[in-house]
Enzyme design. Structure first.
Site, PDB file in Angstrom:
ATOM      1  N   VAL A 183       0.940  -1.167  -0.043  1.00  0.00           N
ATOM      2  CA  VAL A 183      -0.151  -0.071  -0.176  1.00  0.00           C
ATOM      3  C   VAL A 183       0.869   1.264  -0.016  1.00  0.00           C
ATOM      4  O   VAL A 183       2.080   1.312   0.740  1.00  0.00           O
ATOM      5  CB  VAL A 183      -0.834  -0.019   1.260  1.00  0.00           C
ATOM      6  CG1 VAL A 183      -1.934   1.124   1.079  1.00  0.00           C
ATOM      7  CG2 VAL A 183      -1.421  -1.414   1.558  1.00  0.00           C
ATOM      8  N   GLU A 184       0.437   2.400  -0.631  1.00  0.00           N
ATOM      9  CA  GLU A 184       1.377   3.272  -0.934  1.00  0.00           C
ATOM     10  C   GLU A 184       1.966   4.251   0.340  1.00  0.00           C
ATOM     11  O   GLU A 184       2.958   4.487   0.064  1.00  0.00           O
ATOM     12  CB  GLU A 184       0.689   4.310  -2.123  1.00  0.00           C
ATOM     13  CG  GLU A 184      -0.463   4.967  -1.501  1.00  0.00           C
ATOM     14  CD  GLU A 184      -1.253   5.559  -2.505  1.00  0.00           C
ATOM     15  OE1 GLU A 184      -0.914   5.338  -3.989  1.00  0.00           O
ATOM     16  OE2 GLU A 184      -1.923   6.777  -2.275  1.00  0.00           O
ATOM     17  N   ASN A 185       1.102   4.150   0.993  1.00  0.00           N
ATOM     18  CA  ASN A 185       1.267   4.802   2.366  1.00  0.00           C
ATOM     19  C   ASN A 185       2.186   4.074   3.307  1.00  0.00           C
ATOM     20  O   ASN A 185       2.240   4.229   4.506  1.00  0.00           O
ATOM     21  CB  ASN A 185      -0.033   5.380   3.047  1.00  0.00           C
ATOM     22  CG  ASN A 185      -0.926   4.322   3.280  1.00  0.00           C
ATOM     23  OD1 ASN A 185      -1.342   3.407   2.612  1.00  0.00           O
ATOM     24  ND2 ASN A 185      -1.653   4.342   4.544  1.00  0.00           N
TER      25      ASN A 185
END
Lengths: 231, 230, 231, 230
Positions: free
Chosen positions: D63-65
């Protein structure tokens, strides 16, 4: 089931071809994956390009690989050590190529390879011999040199603990180049002193996320004193 | 209580010889380091500075291989070889220390987050140019380490070196003849004879070894020196 | 004794001048230092450039700062949210400038500022509107766009625990932009929910080394649900 | 036991309507994901893929975060708002997960370490160009998020989208008319009508919704389609 654990350092390095570029972690002896370097010596691949901070100490590890004339080129920041006699001899004889890279550029160029950066402007070495022939640019009144990523075929690294997915944690300053190198190679091989169950490593404190490791070998813990530089 | 510079000088200065010892050079530099400073100590002589930092000031030593808050050397027999400094000596950590990898460590240095770097030198030029990695001799094994990164990144670069070469030539020069480490980066020199600030092409003497005159120091120095006001 | 702890968010932001560039951590609400943003609203500085992943949600935090017309320019990757009405309105009215930055470029440009990199070539956005007018280059058969660092006057970040030197650890994905932003500002102000004694944080697991933090404020822990995007 | 694609199709396909539902589209894509794959799921429809991944395969969601090894959504009432996905939904972690900051997360994506990214699209061109961030309408609030980074960095970019716009136009086009997200990056399309591989300027149909003929699919598609061998 994902299982990156392999039985031996020999198995982990069986496919290293001649001419490979290999990142080797460690800062002097701390965090140096010496068991993997020993397996590489046994494995026989020749004409290697090694990327590591130093060019070997004494008669073991990287120094032994160099002594066996298996290294075509060394990329490092600090080859000169009180006990770097094998490198010194072959370098003076013109039998090993040296690309001297300032330590921070070495780390950042390896990071850039792992991070998909094509090149970057760094202030390090501007105006020195190291920057000769390189592109430079003034940005906001400072001078920079353009440096390119160092991609590798293999990274040989040393960690403390790992799990079967390849998550790693390190120990104290044995961390050094290892996590950065893990990101920059096609195949990263890590040794650990302990393999734990999946989920035992706290997600908050994993230093190398599993994606960066392809093979994991458990090795016994042996304390090796390190040659200190003379003050 | 903090020692004043004069007390320090009297305490450590042998009467006969007009130069500071290596330990005294390191102590003289250490006495100028302020509370809260982030410092990096180069391999060799600069490492000694760590032994002389004022005990009543919190000063953080950054080490290139990924340490902030390095403590003193580990006692003999208690070395942990996973915890070493730039010179590969086993050290300890202070409470409040942190560990990180090499790219993060040099990001810290290159990004201007280290207040003072102490480094050795073959030559320093009046404009602050530093030469400390190669004498350019044929057959010599070159080695840079983190010196060029520190020269480019530290807010202040303090050189700790003998004032003269073994053959008696001034190491503070008009223009470096050895290969450069960095351009216009040295801000201060702590030698065995004097403390000299470099700024805008001027070398200002901040301190001289007790018993030596300004004129004598100038005689031993290859560039014009200025006296500090007051 | 080094002591970066300040008594209140108000005190921590007292010196923010008009026209400042301010990094604000968080990804949506997670890890957003909302108490600092609230203190900034009260503080009164105008004509600000904000750098954050989003452009505010609902009527609080960044959205409230925008609604109060204190923001001249917003640099972010994803302003459009189900409840970004204040930004939307001012943007449509031409009263706020937007520099739309792909999220990875945002993170890397902030990192570059903290790491002393002058500029870098990234593959992201090559061939798109975002790259219009920017320098491009082909390196080893791939196309890259040159991007520059984002330096800031202040970084407002949220962490979980800290000590008086400024060492920080974060909690789960509330980490996001916070550690990167901490490195890129002249003055980094962090909120924490807990202040521990020096030496209590394990050096191995500190995420933000003390050097990057100038001021530290303890705030109570309040759980705030976040507006999720509609699927 | 792993479901075969045919079983899956029979189990989830309503008889009457010749298109896959959103859940079926996500399930169809999920059935193609191999053991050990590192995946990133874009905001919106792609997020649904996480609910349909084969239970007998270990697949890691990035997940990008700053998460690798994201698990399913948190049960209602047990949300931890410090642990959210790209769509800001509260999620869980799998055993073996790791957390890192945003620059490290996008280094992972940009550096080619994510095997498959699943993303939504307004349009995909025959050459793999992707348009998914702006319709270019005046007054629209633009938003890119991590899409351009993923388009540049993922080894494979799989688009999950309706085959046609609401007004019935093919979203697979000769050339995108909307602003681009990335050039020649899409390798596969999972639509409500078909699975199509894009390679070297050719669109090869790998699967069609049961009951629809190749000719009918071609009629609804603005570019020439090829049939897969065998």
């Amino acid at each position: 089931m994902i299982n990156k654990i392999v039985a031996s350092t020999t198995e982990a390095l069986a496919d290293v071809p001649d001419g490979a570029t290999i990142l080797i972690g460690g800062f002097g002896g701390a965090g140096q994956p010496i068991e993997l370097v020993e397996a590489l010596i046994e494995q026989g691949a020749r004409d290697l390009t090694l990327v590591s901070n130093n060019a070997g100490n004494g008669d073991t590890g990287i120094a032994a690989l160099i002594a066996a004339k298996r290294v075509r080129k060394m990329m490092c920041s600090f080859p000169r050590q009180p006990d770097s006699w094998h490198f010194d001899r072959l370098y003076r004889a013109g039998e090993i190529e040296l690309e001297l890279v300032p330590q921070g550029n070495l780390a950042e160029r390896i990071r850039a390879a792992g991070a998909g950066i094509g090149a970057f402007f760094t202030p390090t070495a501007y105006g020195t011999e190291i920057a000769q022939g390189k592109e430079t640019r003034e940005i906001n009144g400072r001078h920079y040199v353009l440096e390119y990523p160092i991609h590798a075929d293999y990274a040989l690294i040393k960690a403390e603990k790992g799990d079967r997915w390849g998550n790693l944690v390190y120990r104290r300053s044995a961390r050094n180049f290892n996590p950065v190198m893990a990101t920059a190679a096609r195949i990263t091989v890590a040794t650990v002193h302990e393999i734990v169950e999946l989920g035992e490593l706290d997600p908050e404190t994993v230093v190398t996320p599993s994606v960066y490791v392809k093979r994991l070998v458990k090795i016994p813990k042996v304390v090796r004193p390190i040659t200190a530089l003379k003050v | 209580m903090e020692q004043t510079k004069t007390q320090l000088r009297e305490a450590v200065m042998p009467a006969a010889e007009l130069k500071w010892t290596r330990a005294q050079m390191a102590a003289r530099l250490a006495s100028d380091v302020q509370e809260g400073t982030i410092m990096n100590l180069g391999v060799g002589l600069p490492t000694l500075v760590g032994n002389h930092l004022p005990k009543d000031r919190e000063i953080l030593i950054q080490v290139e291989n990924g340490i902030l808050g390095a403590g003193p050397n580990a006692p003999k027999g208690e070395e942990d070889w996973d915890l070493v400094n730039a010179g590969k000596q086993a050290i300890q950590l202070l409470p409040g220390a942190s560990l990180f990898h090499h790219a993060d460590s040099f990001a810290m240095m290159r990004g201007g987050h280290v207040d003072i770097c102490v480094i050795g030198a073959y030559q320093v030029a009046l404009n602050g140019d530093l030469a400390n990695w190669s004498t350019g001799e044929p057959g010599a094994i070159p080695a840079i380490g983190g010196a060029m990164d520190l020269a480019a990144g530290a807010k202040e670069l303090w050189v700790l070196m003998e004032h003269s070469t073994k053959s008696g030539e001034s190491k503070l020069v008009e223009r470096c003849s050895y290969p450069l480490t960095g351009l216009a980066c040295v801000t201060r020199i702590y030698s065995d004879l004097a403390v000299i600030a470099l700024k805008d092409g001027r070398a200002t003497v901040l301190d001289i070894v007790p018993g030596m005159s300004f004129a004598e120091l100038q005689k031993r120095t290859a560039v014009p020196l200025a006296q500090a006001d007051g």
